[in-house]
Enzyme design. Structure first.
Site, PDB file in Angstrom:
ATOM      1  N   CYS A 121       0.815  -1.215   0.000  1.00  0.00           N
ATOM      2  CA  CYS A 121       0.000   0.000   0.000  1.00  0.00           C
ATOM      3  C   CYS A 121       0.854   1.273   0.000  1.00  0.00           C
ATOM      4  CB  CYS A 121      -0.946  -0.012   1.200  1.00  0.00           C
ATOM      5  SG  CYS A 121      -1.921  -1.530   1.315  1.00  0.00           S
TER       6      CYS A 121
ATOM      7  N   LYS B 267      -7.727   0.039  10.975  1.00  0.00           N
ATOM      8  CA  LYS B 267      -7.727  -1.105  10.063  1.00  0.00           C
ATOM      9  C   LYS B 267      -6.702  -2.110  10.565  1.00  0.00           C
ATOM     10  CE  LYS B 267      -6.952  -2.394   5.256  1.00  0.00           C
ATOM     11  NZ  LYS B 267      -6.844  -1.904   3.874  1.00  0.00           N
TER      12      LYS B 267
ATOM     13  N   GLU C 297      -5.419   6.024  16.789  1.00  0.00           N
ATOM     14  CA  GLU C 297      -5.482   6.126  15.323  1.00  0.00           C
ATOM     15  C   GLU C 297      -6.667   6.997  14.894  1.00  0.00           C
ATOM     16  OE1 GLU C 297      -3.904   5.352  12.672  1.00  0.00           O
ATOM     17  OE2 GLU C 297      -2.505   3.726  13.098  1.00  0.00           O
TER      18      GLU C 297
ATOM     19  N   LYS D  36     -12.289  -1.781  10.711  1.00  0.00           N
ATOM     20  CA  LYS D  36     -12.249  -2.875   9.749  1.00  0.00           C
ATOM     21  C   LYS D  36     -11.286  -3.948  10.220  1.00  0.00           C
ATOM     22  CE  LYS D  36     -10.791  -3.745   5.074  1.00  0.00           C
ATOM     23  NZ  LYS D  36      -9.985  -3.305   3.967  1.00  0.00           N
TER      24      LYS D  36
ATOM     25  N   SER E 146     -14.364  -9.228   3.141  1.00  0.00           N
ATOM     26  CA  SER E 146     -14.494 -10.375   2.230  1.00  0.00           C
ATOM     27  C   SER E 146     -14.532 -11.716   2.964  1.00  0.00           C
ATOM     28  CB  SER E 146     -13.351 -10.354   1.211  1.00  0.00           C
ATOM     29  OG  SER E 146     -12.093 -10.350   1.873  1.00  0.00           O
TER      30      SER E 146
HETATM   31  C1  PBG Z   1      -6.746  -2.079   0.238  1.00  0.00           C
HETATM   32  C2  PBG Z   1      -7.930  -2.722   0.826  1.00  0.00           C
HETATM   33  C3  PBG Z   1      -8.080  -4.031   1.327  1.00  0.00           C
HETATM   34  C4  PBG Z   1      -9.425  -4.166   1.664  1.00  0.00           C
HETATM   35  C5  PBG Z   1     -10.043  -2.938   1.390  1.00  0.00           C
HETATM   36  N1  PBG Z   1      -9.094  -2.065   0.894  1.00  0.00           N
HETATM   37  C6  PBG Z   1      -7.125  -5.155   1.409  1.00  0.00           C
HETATM   38  C7  PBG Z   1      -5.958  -5.113   2.269  1.00  0.00           C
HETATM   39  O1  PBG Z   1      -5.719  -4.184   3.032  1.00  0.00           O
HETATM   40  O2  PBG Z   1      -5.181  -6.070   2.169  1.00  0.00           O
HETATM   41  C8  PBG Z   1     -10.065  -5.416   2.204  1.00  0.00           C
HETATM   42  C9  PBG Z   1     -11.540  -5.531   1.972  1.00  0.00           C
HETATM   43  C10 PBG Z   1     -12.099  -6.882   2.182  1.00  0.00           C
HETATM   44  O3  PBG Z   1     -11.424  -7.842   2.617  1.00  0.00           O
HETATM   45  O4  PBG Z   1     -13.290  -7.030   1.893  1.00  0.00           O
HETATM   46  N2  PBG Z   1      -5.761  -1.652   1.108  1.00  0.00           N
END
Ligand code: PBG
Length: 325
Positions: free
Chosen positions: A129, A195, A233, A248, A274
């Site tokens: 990222c 996150k 954060e 998240k 996901s």
């Molecule tokens: C990108 C991003 C990710 C997700 C959303 N934006 C993947 C990651 O950080 O590896 C995950 C979303 C999901 O699992 O549904 N940085």
């Protein structure tokens, strides 16, 4: 007090809905959509049955059908034809997200809020990222300019909200200044503020081709054992100008959603990710769990914890079901 107080009295089907504390509404939902520059028709994602990558041609129709269901917002993830070391195709005016936003805006106008996920991992050849050096370190500050540039390109294409998800320090501030300097002072930032470094993103990495070629994301995403750190954060992101903050994943971090909402009272989003989708799908396909009830129980728990909005791959299914009631 027994038998004066009988808790079961209000649990009859007659009273149950009347005394329900948390509710789920179509207006709470944000529907993710994947747009792949290299395909011409929708392509189902193996590890996420029922979720498709859209092509640049089909994305606008998909967005229109989401909007017709009453879902107020989508979040777009782009899959570019080409990746490179520095993620150049994240910010060109004719790159995948920018084209998709323009097509969707042209078709559905202001009926639908278009959020763009703002990260480099789908655009970098190494899949991280941020910028990377020879020692495979993820570089924070050199990434900030690129994120700012990308945010401006999204806004120029017509994005209503940008959503930085890369967990770089200072990203919200950098994006806020870039947007303001380019006359996009009214474009809000939805920050993926807390996150976590989660295994539950696994299926997404197939969905968005964003797996990494070395290491992991532990040097920038949060340690699952920490919760006070999530508050720090979030506090920093608010200070830097975040308008909406996100936690998240969702279900393994309900305590974080609760604490964040209680402490900051900000518009709070939760991402039902996901892996959370795929686990329910896989169990349902095996006949091990009732899919619909599993979805409702999951999403209501996220609302109950304090989320105002939920990003979920079940958005369309839930909207169809709620609308039929
Ligand atoms: C990108 C991003 C990710 C997700 C959303 N934006 C993947 C990651 O950080 O590896 C995950 C979303 C999901 O699992 O549904 N940085």
């Amino acid at each position: 007090m027994f038998p004066t107080m009988r808790m079961r009295r209000l649990r009859s089907s007659k009273f149950r809905p009347m005394v329900r504390e948390a509710t789920l509404d179509v207006r709470d939902l944000i529907c993710p959509i994947f747009v792949d520059e290299t395909i011409s028709k929708p392509l189902e994602i193996n590890s996420m049955p029922g979720v498709f990558r859209q092509s640049l041609k089909t994305a606008a129709d998909e967005a229109a059908s989401i909007s017709k269901l009453g879902i107020p917002a989508i979040i777009i993830f782009g899959i570019p034809a080409e990746k490179d070391e520095t993620g150049t195709h994240a910010y060109g005016d004719d790159d995948v997200v920018q084209k998709a936003v323009r097509a969707i805006k042209k078709k559905v106008g202001d009926d639908l809020i278009v959020i763009t996920d703002l990260c480099l991992c789908e655009y970098t050849s190494h899949g991280h990222c941020g910028m990377v050096n020879e020692k495979h370190e993820i570089l924070n500050d050199p990434t900030l300019d690129i994120l700012g540039k990308t945010a401006v390109s999204h806004a120029r294409a017509g994005a209503d909200i940008v959503a930085p998800s890369g967990m770089m320090d200072g990203m919200v501030g950098a994006i806020r200044s870039a947007l303001d300097e380019n006359n996009f002072k009214d474009v809000p930032i939805m920050s993926y503020a807390a996150k976590y470094c989660s295994v539950f993103y696994g299926p997404f990495r197939e969905a968005a081709s964003s797996g990494f070629s070395f290491g992991d994301r532990a040097s920038y995403q949060m340690d699952p054992g920490n919760s006070d750190e999530a508050l720090r954060e979030v506090a920093l992101d608010i200070e830097e100008g975040a308008d909406i903050i996100m936690v998240k994943p969702a279900m393994t971090y309900l305590d974080i959603i609760y604490r964040v909402k209680k402490k900051f009272k900000m518009p709070t989003a939760a991402y039902h990710v996901s892996g959370e989708y795929s686990m329910i799908k896989a169990a349902a396909q095996n006949g091990w769990i009732d899919e619909k009830r599993a979805i409702y129980e999951s999403l209501i728990s996220i609302k109950r914890a304090g989320a105002d909005m939920i990003l979920t791959y079940f958005a369309k299914d839930v909207a169809i079901d709620l609308n039929s009631k």
